[in-house]
Structures are given as structure tokens and as C-alpha cells.
Design a protein around this motif. Structure first.
Motif, PDB file in Angstrom:
ATOM      1  N   ALA A  53      43.893  55.098  46.372  1.00  0.00           N
ATOM      2  CA  ALA A  53      45.170  54.473  46.433  1.00  0.00           C
ATOM      3  C   ALA A  53      45.074  52.932  47.013  1.00  0.00           C
ATOM      4  O   ALA A  53      46.801  52.546  47.202  1.00  0.00           O
ATOM      5  N   ASP A  54      44.199  51.838  46.978  1.00  0.00           N
ATOM      6  CA  ASP A  54      44.191  51.253  46.470  1.00  0.00           C
ATOM      7  C   ASP A  54      44.467  49.715  45.103  1.00  0.00           C
ATOM      8  O   ASP A  54      44.134  48.657  45.368  1.00  0.00           O
ATOM      9  N   ASP A  55      44.574  50.745  44.160  1.00  0.00           N
ATOM     10  CA  ASP A  55      43.886  50.155  42.599  1.00  0.00           C
ATOM     11  C   ASP A  55      45.730  50.020  42.393  1.00  0.00           C
ATOM     12  O   ASP A  55      46.310  50.363  43.342  1.00  0.00           O
ATOM     13  N   LEU A  56      45.018  48.978  41.627  1.00  0.00           N
ATOM     14  CA  LEU A  56      46.469  48.394  40.329  1.00  0.00           C
ATOM     15  C   LEU A  56      46.873  49.207  39.931  1.00  0.00           C
ATOM     16  O   LEU A  56      46.528  50.131  39.319  1.00  0.00           O
ATOM     17  N   PRO A 111      45.838  44.030  46.487  1.00  0.00           N
ATOM     18  CA  PRO A 111      47.780  44.242  45.809  1.00  0.00           C
ATOM     19  C   PRO A 111      48.074  43.690  46.619  1.00  0.00           C
ATOM     20  O   PRO A 111      47.761  43.810  47.760  1.00  0.00           O
ATOM     21  N   LEU A 112      49.615  43.196  46.093  1.00  0.00           N
ATOM     22  CA  LEU A 112      51.086  41.959  47.268  1.00  0.00           C
ATOM     23  C   LEU A 112      51.012  43.733  48.018  1.00  0.00           C
ATOM     24  O   LEU A 112      51.638  43.597  49.199  1.00  0.00           O
ATOM     25  N   TYR A 121      45.352  32.735  43.119  1.00  0.00           N
ATOM     26  CA  TYR A 121      44.895  33.934  41.572  1.00  0.00           C
ATOM     27  C   TYR A 121      45.704  34.634  41.414  1.00  0.00           C
ATOM     28  O   TYR A 121      45.251  35.597  42.496  1.00  0.00           O
ATOM     29  N   LEU A 122      46.752  34.830  40.549  1.00  0.00           N
ATOM     30  CA  LEU A 122      47.304  35.941  40.324  1.00  0.00           C
ATOM     31  C   LEU A 122      46.276  36.956  39.200  1.00  0.00           C
ATOM     32  O   LEU A 122      46.270  36.478  38.091  1.00  0.00           O
ATOM     33  N   VAL A 123      46.229  38.187  39.793  1.00  0.00           N
ATOM     34  CA  VAL A 123      45.735  39.697  38.451  1.00  0.00           C
ATOM     35  C   VAL A 123      46.985  40.577  38.209  1.00  0.00           C
ATOM     36  O   VAL A 123      47.168  41.014  38.596  1.00  0.00           O
ATOM     37  N   ASP A 124      46.863  40.102  37.191  1.00  0.00           N
ATOM     38  CA  ASP A 124      48.901  41.216  36.990  1.00  0.00           C
ATOM     39  C   ASP A 124      48.121  42.460  35.846  1.00  0.00           C
ATOM     40  O   ASP A 124      47.449  42.637  34.436  1.00  0.00           O
ATOM     41  N   LEU A 125      48.328  43.927  35.937  1.00  0.00           N
ATOM     42  CA  LEU A 125      48.476  44.767  35.136  1.00  0.00           C
ATOM     43  C   LEU A 125      49.303  45.040  34.612  1.00  0.00           C
ATOM     44  O   LEU A 125      50.166  45.969  35.251  1.00  0.00           O
ATOM     45  N   THR A 173      45.714  39.327  44.569  1.00  0.00           N
ATOM     46  CA  THR A 173      45.764  38.071  44.136  1.00  0.00           C
ATOM     47  C   THR A 173      44.823  37.692  45.273  1.00  0.00           C
ATOM     48  O   THR A 173      44.252  38.579  45.910  1.00  0.00           O
ATOM     49  N   ASN A 174      44.400  36.236  45.410  1.00  0.00           N
ATOM     50  CA  ASN A 174      42.381  36.173  46.073  1.00  0.00           C
ATOM     51  C   ASN A 174      44.039  35.348  47.110  1.00  0.00           C
ATOM     52  O   ASN A 174      44.665  35.155  47.032  1.00  0.00           O
ATOM     53  N   ARG A 175      42.645  34.665  47.849  1.00  0.00           N
ATOM     54  CA  ARG A 175      43.131  33.473  48.717  1.00  0.00           C
ATOM     55  C   ARG A 175      43.710  32.510  48.568  1.00  0.00           C
ATOM     56  O   ARG A 175      43.899  31.737  49.248  1.00  0.00           O
ATOM     57  N   ASP A 176      42.887  31.662  46.989  1.00  0.00           N
ATOM     58  CA  ASP A 176      43.818  30.655  46.501  1.00  0.00           C
ATOM     59  C   ASP A 176      45.315  31.269  45.841  1.00  0.00           C
ATOM     60  O   ASP A 176      45.348  29.777  45.530  1.00  0.00           O
TER      61      ASP A 176
END
Length: 352
Positions: free
Chosen positions: A232-235, A193-194, A207-211, A202-205
Motif C-alpha cells: 500500500a505504501d510502495d512507490l 511517499p508524497l 531529497y526526492l526519489v522518483d520512480l 522524499t526525506n526530511r531534507d
């Protein structure tokens, strides 16, 4: 903006979809009937049949004709199932090479892997549906067309969270320990998570995943779950205006082909609702000019697919059931799609 598949591409797409459906069916049987293991153990001078699933092991009873039949059915059935899955997997590997060679690969590989992992948890198509640009790949597969690459290029995937649906027991067993972020890390360990409880990972490249989730009318009374798990670290789903239309919309689903040639099931919303929502976004005063132009073009192509290929009505009669903002956006934004019958005035001249 739209290019129809050739006969060869259409035949190859259908073949791949059929083999993948068979693989999905066999894999579902594997998960439902043949998970875990069975073994005989001796206790107090008698043998018992034990079934282990995950960390839990339970007794199926003392050795008898019934338990021996159960053991044989499980062992033999699992072997047949494994052979079937192996054969179908080999077939999909062969089809993938052809799919790439003839230009069928469309869905970004990272997006396809994420969707397959989400499907393993039973979240996909239940609590999560694909919206945004990646939904266009489902509409392509349904219609047998390909959209101009400029409209489908994307470096992210939007997952719409429907908190109205309860997590099933099977889903909960697979998701509660790691959350959605854990699912993403099975695809790529670098996903994070950001910030804590962010809506975006986001990953190292890059690429974004938005919930994302619908914005309620009364924010102070918004008691709906905002995330899949409380880890705690979930989206944590970001509330956004206009998504309620997508949550309540009829759903659509298609098997598309990723850029490596492998099939992936994409559950999304009815393409007409996608078109209406994009048309509405394009007219928002707070929308940047660049995004508004892309929204409008995506709305037009989804509307064209709906009307010309899927034969779904998208005219004034269909629009009567929708809120005024959507109706107005559709009429104003989708005017270029003349076949839809949305023009404000009847033509008084022939189409010279």
C-alpha cells in the motif's frame, strides 16, 4: 564544460574501482555461499547437519564424512571470506580519504547510498536503471572527465522501472516484504511517499526519489506492472512519454565516486541515447525555459563525451535507426557539438 582528470586522479580512480570490484566479488560470494549458518543437532540418537538461511532451516543429512566436509568447508570458507571483506573494506576506507582530498568525490552521498541498497536487492541494473542528471556521473567515470558542477547539481534521483523483467527468486525474497520504499528507509527512515502509491518519495531534507516508467501508446490497454510490489505504501511508477527509448536502449555501467570518497556502481543508458533524449526534451513545447536550457546543455556534454572520449559514433548514419523526433532533435539541438558531423549543410569554407 569538461575537465579531464589529472594523472593522479586517473590512477586513484582506477585503483578504487579495482578494489571495489574485488569487494563486490567477495560480497557476492558471501551472499551466495555463506549466508546463514550451519549447526549440528541430535535427533533420535543421531547427529544431523542443519543449514539455516533467514527463517528457514533444512537438514543436509546425518553426520558422515560428506557432511563433516561440508561443515568444514562452510566454516573455514566463511572465515576466509570475512577476512577478505574486512581487508578490502579497510582499503576502501583509506582510499576514500584520498579520493576526497584530490577532488574525485562527485556523486551525492544520499544517491550513492540509495544505489548501494538497491543493488543489495538485485533490482539495480535489472529492473531499475539510473536516468536523469545522476547518469552523468557514470559518463564522467567512463571518460575520465569531470563535468561543470552546474550541470550535475541535483536534489533528486530518477529510477527507470523496467516492468518487462520478472523479479527473480532472490530479489523477491528481499523486496516483497518492504518494497522499494523499504529499501529507501534502510538509507533514511524519514523517506515516505508524497501520497499513497505516489511515484515520488522524499526525506526530511527534501531529497526526492522518483520512480518512472514508459508511457504506453494505448493507455487503456496498459496492463504492465506499475510498481515493484503491490504494498500500500510502495512507490508506483509514473508513466512518462519518451521513456520507451530509454527502456530499449543499450545500457552502460560505471563505478563512480561519491562525495565521501566511496565507490558506487551506476547502471544507466548508453550516453548517446541520453544525449538524444535530453535533446528531444529540450525541444518540447511544454518544457519550461529553465529546464530546456539545462536539458540542451546536458545533451551537448553527453554527446561530447560519447564522441570525443568514448569514441562512440553519433552522426547521421547512427541516427538513421531512430524515430524522426529524435533525429530532428539531435540535429537541431546538438549542432554546437561540431565534431559530431550533424550540421545541416556541408561547410563551404575552411575552419578559419
Amino acid at each position: 564544460m569538461l575537465r579531464e582528470l589529472t594523472n593522479e586522479q586517473r590512477r586513484q580512480l582506477i585503483d578504487t574501482q579495482q578494489v571495489y570490484e574485488s569487494w563486490l566479488g567477495a560480497n557476492e560470494e558471501h551472499q551466495r555461499r555463506f549466508r546463514g549458518s550451519m549447526r549440528w543437532v541430535e535427533r533420535n540418537g543421531a547427529e544431523y547437519l542443519l543449514r539455516k538461511i533467514g527463517q528457514a532451516e533444512s537438514s543436509l543429512g546425518r553426520r558422515s564424512e560428506d557432511t563433516e566436509r561440508s561443515f568444514s568447508a562452510f566454516s573455514e570458507g566463511r572465515e576466509r571470506n570475512k577476512d577478505l571483506l574486512a581487508g578490502l573494506s579497510d582499503h576502501l576506507n583509506s582510499l576514500a580519504k584520498i579520493n576526497v582530498a584530490i577532488g574525485l568525490g562527485r556523486v551525492p552521498a544520499i544517491a550513492a547510498r540509495i544505489l548501494r541498497r538497491c543493488a543489495e536487492t538485485n533490482l539495480l541494473g535489472r529492473q531499475l536503471v539510473v536516468v536523469g542528471t545522476n547518469a552523468l556521473f557514470a559518463y564522467e567515470a567512463l571518460a575520465g572527465v569531470q563535468i561543470a558542477s552546474g550541470l550535475t547539481a541535483t536534489g533528486d534521483i530518477d529510477l527507470l522501472f523496467d516492468s518487462r523483467r520478472r523479479i527473480s527468486f532472490v530479489t523477491g525474497e528481499k523486496i516483497t516484504q518492504s518494497g522499494l520504499i523499504g529499501v529507501l528507509r534502510k538509507v533514511d527512515q524519514s523517506f515516505k511517499p508524497l501520497q499513497p502509491r505516489a511515484f515520488r518519495a522524499t526525506n526530511r531534507d527534501g531529497y526526492l526519489v522518483d520512480l518512472i516508467r514508459p508511457q504506453t501508446r494505448n493507455v487503456l490497454k496498459d496492463n504492465a506492472p506499475t510498481s515493484i510490489t503491490p504494498l500500500a505504501d510502495d512507490l508506483d511508477g509514473a508513466p512518462m512519454d519518451g521513456l520507451q527509448w530509454l527502456i530499449n536502449a543499450p545500457k552502460a555501467e560505471a563505478i563512480a565516486i561519491d562525495e565521501r570518497g566511496y565507490p558506487v556502481k551506476i547502471p544507466t543508458v548508453d550516453p548517446r541515447i541520453f544525449a538524444l533524449h535530453k535533446a528531444w526534451l529540450a525541444r518540447r513545447p511544454d518544457r519550461s525555459a529553465v529546464k530546456a536550457t539545462r536539458d540542451r546543455e546536458q545533451a551537448e556534454v553527453a554527446a561530447a563525451i560519447s564522441h570525443s572520449y568514448l569514441k562512440l559514433p553519433l552522426d547521421r548514419d547512427y541516427l538513421k535507426a531512430f524515430p524522426a523526433p529524435l533525429r530532428e532533435a539531435a540535429i537541431r539541438t546538438l549542432l554546437p557539438v561540431k565534431s559530431l558531423g550533424l550540421s545541416e549543410d556541408s561547410a563551404i569554407e575552411p575552419d578559419w
